[in-house]
Design an enzyme around this catalytic site. Sequence first.
Site, short mmCIF file in Angstrom:
data_model
loop_
_atom_site.label_atom_id
_atom_site.label_comp_id
_atom_site.label_asym_id
_atom_site.label_seq_id
_atom_site.Cartn_x
_atom_site.Cartn_y
_atom_site.Cartn_z
N ASP A 200 45.64 -23.52 -37.94
CA ASP A 200 46.05 -23.06 -39.30
C ASP A 200 47.54 -23.61 -39.33
O ASP A 200 48.89 -23.27 -39.04
CB ASP A 200 46.32 -21.18 -39.11
CG ASP A 200 46.47 -21.12 -41.42
OD1 ASP A 200 47.29 -23.25 -42.07
OD2 ASP A 200 46.87 -20.38 -41.91
N LYS B 230 51.78 -27.13 -47.62
CA LYS B 230 52.97 -27.27 -47.61
C LYS B 230 53.17 -29.17 -47.88
O LYS B 230 53.54 -29.40 -48.24
CB LYS B 230 53.71 -26.32 -46.87
CG LYS B 230 53.79 -24.81 -46.97
CD LYS B 230 54.35 -23.85 -46.49
CE LYS B 230 53.81 -22.67 -45.69
NZ LYS B 230 54.71 -21.36 -47.15
N TYR C 139 50.25 -14.68 -40.94
CA TYR C 139 49.57 -14.97 -41.82
C TYR C 139 48.78 -16.36 -42.01
O TYR C 139 49.12 -17.93 -42.18
CB TYR C 139 50.94 -14.70 -42.78
CG TYR C 139 49.93 -14.83 -43.89
CD1 TYR C 139 50.26 -13.87 -44.94
CD2 TYR C 139 50.68 -15.78 -45.44
CE1 TYR C 139 50.06 -13.82 -46.20
CE2 TYR C 139 50.65 -15.84 -46.55
CZ TYR C 139 50.18 -14.62 -47.54
OH TYR C 139 49.49 -14.97 -48.79
N1 PLP Z 1 48.79 -20.31 -43.61
C1 PLP Z 1 50.34 -20.33 -42.95
C2 PLP Z 1 50.19 -20.02 -41.60
C3 PLP Z 1 51.05 -19.86 -44.00
O1 PLP Z 1 52.43 -19.83 -43.50
C4 PLP Z 1 50.78 -20.14 -45.11
C5 PLP Z 1 51.95 -19.14 -46.93
O2 PLP Z 1 52.85 -19.35 -46.28
C6 PLP Z 1 49.42 -20.11 -46.14
C7 PLP Z 1 47.82 -20.07 -44.77
C8 PLP Z 1 48.40 -20.22 -47.39
O3 PLP Z 1 49.43 -20.91 -47.92
P1 PLP Z 1 49.94 -21.00 -49.41
O4 PLP Z 1 50.48 -19.83 -49.54
O5 PLP Z 1 49.81 -21.83 -49.63
O6 PLP Z 1 48.19 -20.23 -50.22
#
Ligand code: PLP
Length: 428
Positions: A237, A265, A142
Amino acid sequence: MNNSETLFERAQKVIPGGVNSPVRAFKSVNANPIFIKSANGVTLTDEDGKTYTDYIGSWGPMILGHNNSQISKAITEALSHGTSYGLPTKSEVEMAELITEIVPSIEMVRMVSSGTEAVLSVLRLARGYTGKDMIVKFEGCYHGHSDSMLVKAGSGLATAGQPNSAGVTKETAADTITCRYNDLQSVKEVFAKYKDKIAAIIVEPVAANMGVIPPLPGFLQGLREITEENNALLIFDEVITGFRLSINCASTYFGIKPDLQTFGKIIGGGLPVGAYGGRKEIMQQISPLGPVYQAGTLSGNPIAMAAGITALKKLKEHPEIYSEINKNAKTLKTGLIEIFKENQIDAQVQGIESLITIFFTNEPVTSYDEAKKSDTQRYARWFKGLLENGIVVAPSQFEALFLSNLHTEKEIGQFLNVARKIVSSENF
Ligand code: PLP
């Protein structure tokens, strides 16, 4: 009706599904959400005054526990100077210096307000820098909810992606190709087919959004080699792994240097912050220096910077925090493995350092198709059993369990006792 139920009823009338982010609705465990009034340390208190030991950790940011006094103090101090100026501040410089110092692969960084924003910006940058359009991602990873990441594999291997959400156009989806996590062969085939069209591979260096699936030996290295051979960029990511797997993030942990990285986060200390960064030469393509446009009214917000800087400094200055969390995570993993074994429950307790998932399946999980074989009904019983006993874990099989440095042996012991009780019950 208790207060959470009343609030959920009210919420459903005015907020789609009653929640501002889907997983909070507890739908995949056939339950109704609890509404939280306050949080402190490892404890959540709901609107009915019931307390829980929290293993969601706001989905990752709370590595130092809730309501950390140093972070709260930094927020209050920053607040006394105002909330947002729309002009540069010292704290943004300090944050960028701190990140570039901590993470060796980051030479320049841009702050944004969420992980989603970090990812959509980094993808535009990758396309702008390489002059190519296609992005390779992995099934089950994700990367937030930008259009080009809400894409699933097309029919057949190495075909253009299809929208995974209503509202994403076929044309956008066609530029995203989805491969199988931990399967380098699938990536090689895609590169053979779309050789000069691929701008970048984006990957969670430890997949943590289909449950936790560590990379198999050689997988990340293989991605590095394939991208280098094909003049494509490698993007880690690190919205979850960043500052959790180690202070220097997954790139250093695995010894792989990606071209670009995204964060979220932990970097915000509990406030809405994201960031993306990497090689200077690439980052210099961003406006106002270069032609790739990206902006944000509240980017680098001073309150959020104060919280994030305090969290990162504390983690940097106290490496023992990581050894403690990882040690307690190991005790939890080992204890759970024993409990499931004793009770002959098909379960895989998987993870790496403080990222853990219990998959209710009989085979180790290395990819999304294997994760999907898990018994989600059993997970729902697990979730409800824990909740009834005052422990909150993710309301979905396909998420991680997040520990903080305040989850000590005592909390882990409690978790294992409750687990033993649930697992040995007749209907489990
Ligand atoms: N990338 C990863 C690996 C994530 O786990 C998340 C959210 O859980 C995101 C991107 C998106 O982050 P946000 O929820 O702060 O938009």
